[in-house]
Design a protein around this motif. Structure first.
Motif, PDB file in Angstrom:
ATOM      1  N   GLY A   1     121.420 118.272  38.959  1.00 42.89           N
ATOM      2  CA  GLY A   1     121.575 116.847  38.735  1.00 42.89           C
ATOM      3  C   GLY A   1     121.557 116.086  40.044  1.00 42.89           C
ATOM      4  N   ASP A   2     121.272 114.806  39.960  1.00 44.01           N
ATOM      5  CA  ASP A   2     121.241 113.931  41.133  1.00 44.01           C
ATOM      6  C   ASP A   2     122.110 112.718  40.875  1.00 44.01           C
ATOM      7  N   VAL A   3     122.910 112.352  41.877  1.00 37.00           N
ATOM      8  CA  VAL A   3     123.741 111.153  41.803  1.00 37.00           C
ATOM      9  C   VAL A   3     123.340 110.258  42.980  1.00 37.00           C
ATOM     10  N   PRO A   4     122.600 109.170  42.707  1.00 40.59           N
ATOM     11  CA  PRO A   4     122.270 108.241  43.781  1.00 40.59           C
ATOM     12  C   PRO A   4     123.478 107.369  44.108  1.00 40.59           C
ATOM     13  N   VAL A   5     123.677 107.111  45.384  1.00 38.14           N
ATOM     14  CA  VAL A   5     124.756 106.241  45.836  1.00 38.14           C
ATOM     15  C   VAL A   5     124.130 105.138  46.677  1.00 38.14           C
ATOM     16  N   THR A   6     124.394 103.903  46.287  1.00 39.19           N
ATOM     17  CA  THR A   6     123.831 102.745  46.982  1.00 39.19           C
ATOM     18  C   THR A   6     124.959 101.934  47.590  1.00 39.19           C
ATOM     19  N   VAL A   7     124.776 101.533  48.841  1.00 37.99           N
ATOM     20  CA  VAL A   7     125.748 100.685  49.525  1.00 37.99           C
ATOM     21  C   VAL A   7     125.075  99.364  49.882  1.00 37.99           C
ATOM     22  N   THR A   8     125.819  98.271  49.715  1.00 37.17           N
ATOM     23  CA  THR A   8     125.320  96.940  50.042  1.00 37.17           C
ATOM     24  C   THR A   8     126.284  96.301  51.024  1.00 37.17           C
ATOM     25  N   ASN A   9     125.759  95.837  52.148  1.00 36.90           N
ATOM     26  CA  ASN A   9     126.604  95.205  53.163  1.00 36.90           C
ATOM     27  C   ASN A   9     127.053  93.837  52.658  1.00 36.90           C
ATOM     28  N   ARG A  10     128.368  93.637  52.628  1.00 36.76           N
ATOM     29  CA  ARG A  10     128.943  92.368  52.179  1.00 36.76           C
ATOM     30  C   ARG A  10     129.441  91.522  53.342  1.00 36.76           C
ATOM     31  N   GLY A  11     129.320  92.005  54.570  1.00 31.75           N
ATOM     32  CA  GLY A  11     129.891  91.264  55.696  1.00 31.75           C
ATOM     33  C   GLY A  11     128.966  91.218  56.893  1.00 31.75           C
ATOM     34  N   ALA A  12     129.578  91.346  58.061  1.00 31.86           N
ATOM     35  CA  ALA A  12     128.846  91.255  59.327  1.00 31.86           C
ATOM     36  C   ALA A  12     127.882  92.428  59.483  1.00 31.86           C
ATOM     37  N   ARG A  13     126.866  92.201  60.294  1.00 37.63           N
ATOM     38  CA  ARG A  13     125.869  93.232  60.584  1.00 37.63           C
ATOM     39  C   ARG A  13     126.568  94.521  61.008  1.00 37.63           C
ATOM     40  N   CYS A  14     126.068  95.646  60.480  1.00 41.86           N
ATOM     41  CA  CYS A  14     126.636  96.946  60.835  1.00 41.86           C
ATOM     42  C   CYS A  14     125.537  97.997  60.813  1.00 41.86           C
ATOM     43  N   THR A  15     125.860  99.184  61.304  1.00 46.74           N
ATOM     44  CA  THR A  15     124.876 100.251  61.430  1.00 46.74           C
ATOM     45  C   THR A  15     125.307 101.497  60.673  1.00 46.74           C
ATOM     46  N   LEU A  16     124.359 102.100  59.979  1.00 47.05           N
ATOM     47  CA  LEU A  16     124.526 103.423  59.365  1.00 47.05           C
ATOM     48  C   LEU A  16     123.571 104.357  60.086  1.00 47.05           C
ATOM     49  N   GLU A  17     124.093 105.451  60.594  1.00 44.27           N
ATOM     50  CA  GLU A  17     123.220 106.417  61.253  1.00 44.27           C
ATOM     51  C   GLU A  17     123.755 107.806  60.964  1.00 44.27           C
ATOM     52  N   GLY A  18     122.987 108.568  60.213  1.00 43.27           N
ATOM     53  CA  GLY A  18     123.391 109.927  59.913  1.00 43.27           C
ATOM     54  C   GLY A  18     123.621 110.162  58.442  1.00 43.27           C
ATOM     55  N   PHE A  19     124.446 111.144  58.177  1.00 36.80           N
ATOM     56  CA  PHE A  19     124.727 111.565  56.810  1.00 36.80           C
ATOM     57  C   PHE A  19     126.090 111.057  56.369  1.00 36.80           C
ATOM     58  N   PRO A  20     126.228 110.754  55.082  1.00 35.18           N
ATOM     59  CA  PRO A  20     127.554 110.412  54.573  1.00 35.18           C
ATOM     60  C   PRO A  20     128.402 111.672  54.506  1.00 35.18           C
ATOM     61  N   GLY A  21     129.701 111.504  54.567  1.00 39.10           N
ATOM     62  CA  GLY A  21     130.613 112.612  54.333  1.00 39.10           C
ATOM     63  C   GLY A  21     131.045 112.559  52.879  1.00 39.10           C
ATOM     64  N   VAL A  22     130.794 113.629  52.133  1.00 37.59           N
ATOM     65  CA  VAL A  22     131.151 113.660  50.714  1.00 37.59           C
ATOM     66  C   VAL A  22     132.017 114.885  50.452  1.00 37.59           C
ATOM     67  N   THR A  23     133.160 114.636  49.837  1.00 42.06           N
ATOM     68  CA  THR A  23     134.071 115.710  49.446  1.00 42.06           C
ATOM     69  C   THR A  23     134.284 115.621  47.948  1.00 42.06           C
ATOM     70  N   LEU A  24     134.128 116.753  47.259  1.00 39.79           N
ATOM     71  CA  LEU A  24     134.383 116.829  45.827  1.00 39.79           C
ATOM     72  C   LEU A  24     135.816 117.284  45.629  1.00 39.79           C
ATOM     73  N   SER A  25     136.525 116.651  44.688  1.00 44.38           N
ATOM     74  CA  SER A  25     137.930 116.989  44.444  1.00 44.38           C
ATOM     75  C   SER A  25     138.136 117.399  42.998  1.00 44.38           C
ATOM     76  N   ALA A  26     138.970 118.424  42.835  1.00 42.05           N
ATOM     77  CA  ALA A  26     139.376 118.909  41.514  1.00 42.05           C
ATOM     78  C   ALA A  26     140.865 119.198  41.611  1.00 42.05           C
ATOM     79  N   GLY A  27     141.684 118.175  41.372  1.00 46.35           N
ATOM     80  CA  GLY A  27     143.121 118.330  41.571  1.00 46.35           C
ATOM     81  C   GLY A  27     143.405 118.517  43.054  1.00 46.35           C
ATOM     82  N   LYS A  28     144.063 119.624  43.403  1.00 44.00           N
ATOM     83  CA  LYS A  28     144.368 119.903  44.809  1.00 44.00           C
ATOM     84  C   LYS A  28     143.229 120.631  45.522  1.00 44.00           C
ATOM     85  N   ALA A  29     142.271 121.144  44.772  1.00 40.63           N
ATOM     86  CA  ALA A  29     141.129 121.842  45.362  1.00 40.63           C
ATOM     87  C   ALA A  29     140.075 120.829  45.792  1.00 40.63           C
ATOM     88  N   THR A  30     139.488 121.062  46.962  1.00 39.34           N
ATOM     89  CA  THR A  30     138.419 120.199  47.460  1.00 39.34           C
ATOM     90  C   THR A  30     137.290 121.050  48.018  1.00 39.34           C
TER      91      THR A  30
END
Length: 174
Positions: A60-89
């Motif tokens: 499966g694929d989950v697209p994630v879209t971000v929209t800047n709501r404020g001042a100019r900013c930079t994204l460079e690299g990969f997002p950090g994503v952690t999956l959680s299942a209760g206390k397990a990550t």
């Protein structure tokens, strides 16, 4: 007398080159200038709609879209994503087949990445019964949690090693 026009031309060219800037942010609105790292609190974030994996072993694929709501900013690299299942990550590894780009986002600009995962069998030994995902942007320490409704995620060696990956951010929209 030709020395004066050549001198004036050379001086004008030198001034124009100097005016091109050294890469610092001048606040002029030029998208090629530097800016600070985007922070999750300054962005609108939408996870999904997903192309959910319907059964164990499916991808499966989950697209994630971000929209800047404020001042100019930079994204460079990969997002950090952690999956959680209760206390397990479990931390989702980067899909390094694509090269990250430096994206300068003005107010209203969007960028996206995709989380790809393999669905696990409910209660399986290598299954992580994910209930939420935590998103952290590159260059920032703050994060935001989002509900996960796409079923358990298969582990490679075990549930803490998800059979999943995230792509680097890419410019989205116009």
């Amino acid at each position: 007398m030709r020395a004066i026009p050549l001198t004036v031309t050379a001086l004008t060219a030198a001034l124009l080159l100097t005016a091109c800037g050294s890469g610092g942010d001048t606040g002029s609105g030029d998208k090629n200038t530097g800016s600070t790292a985007c922070r999750i609190g300054g962005l609108g974030v939408q996870a999904g709609p997903a192309n959910a994996a319907p059964a164990a072993g499916d991808t499966g694929d989950v697209p994630v879209t971000v929209t800047n709501r404020g001042a100019r900013c930079t994204l460079e690299g990969f997002p950090g994503v952690t999956l959680s299942a209760g206390k397990a990550t479990a931390t989702v590894p980067q899909d390094t087949s694509g090269k990250p780009q430096k994206l300068n986002l003005a107010k209203g600009d969007t960028a996206s990445f995709t989380l790809t995962y393999v669905r696990a069998k409910e209660g399986g030994a290598k299954s992580l019964a994910v209930t939420s995902l935590k998103l952290r942007l590159p260059g920032a320490s703050d994060s935001q949690d989002f509900p996960w409704s796409y079923g358990p995620v298969q582990g490679k060696k075990d549930a803490g090693d998800p059979d999943a990956s995230v792509t680097a951010f890419q410019q989205a929209g116009d």
